[in-house]
Design a protein around this motif. Sequence first.
Motif, short mmCIF file in Angstrom:
data_model
loop_
_atom_site.label_atom_id
_atom_site.label_comp_id
_atom_site.label_asym_id
_atom_site.label_seq_id
_atom_site.Cartn_x
_atom_site.Cartn_y
_atom_site.Cartn_z
N CYS A 76 47.53 30.85 69.84
CA CYS A 76 47.34 32.08 69.05
C CYS A 76 48.43 32.19 67.99
O CYS A 76 49.55 31.72 68.18
N ALA A 135 42.99 38.27 71.03
CA ALA A 135 43.82 37.09 71.28
C ALA A 135 43.11 36.12 72.24
O ALA A 135 43.22 34.89 72.09
N PHE A 138 40.65 34.27 70.17
CA PHE A 138 41.39 33.32 69.34
C PHE A 138 41.74 32.08 70.15
O PHE A 138 41.57 30.95 69.70
N THR A 228 37.64 33.80 63.96
CA THR A 228 38.91 34.40 64.40
C THR A 228 39.61 35.15 63.26
O THR A 228 40.73 35.60 63.42
#
Length: 231
Positions: A76, A135, A138, A228
């Motif tokens: 991330c 997150a 991601f 993302t």
Amino acid sequence: MESRAVPKGTRSGNELIDRVGKEVREAFLREARRMSLAHDAQLLSQGESVRRVYFPVTAVLSLTVGLSSGERSEYCTVGCEGLVGVSALLDRESLGYVTVQIPGDAWVMEAGAFRRLRDRHAALGEAVFGFVLYAMRFAAQAGLCNSFHSIDQRLARWLLTVHDRLSADEVHLTQESLASMLAASRPRVSEAAHRLRAVGLIEYHSSRLRIVDRRGLEAVACECYARTRLP
Ligand SMILES: [Zn+2]
């Protein structure tokens, strides 16, 4: 930590905090302190207890997980849209390493103060949970990307991801850190950077990388970038 008066209407510069409302934001600013984070500083190590939570303003942080053999892979990238150290809410250890990829400012809050603030303000807990979901998406996409997409696509995606969290077109990046971000060897990352430079999308000299053609990078990047991308 010493409490201090916060002028009415003051924004923090961290979007997660600024979205949750004036009351939470002012309480946050009384407890947090702003600090400058240097390039490559490691803020958290994998498995260590999380004592501080970081809310980037202009800094961009890289979250990686590592193997016992030393290799790391980024899962991330976090800028002013979020926070790192969320494990502190459950008094748990850090899931991975947190490194400063782009130097800049961040707000820092002691873990205990952050837990108390969350307990007092449900809106903050909801905002943090929303960011954790982002997150997770991601991280899942980064895993897919590293498995199935070319190094050129991954480099383009990563540069766009960082560019979205910057106010400048130029960043300081070593090939070593790029290799770690992309879970690839330095020679492969170097060759990919040369190819993007050869077609005029970036300039790259002595660790200074400048994005020249953002639309061109978007054309090279895989679908993972759109999936993302920050809203
Ligand atoms: Zn991809």
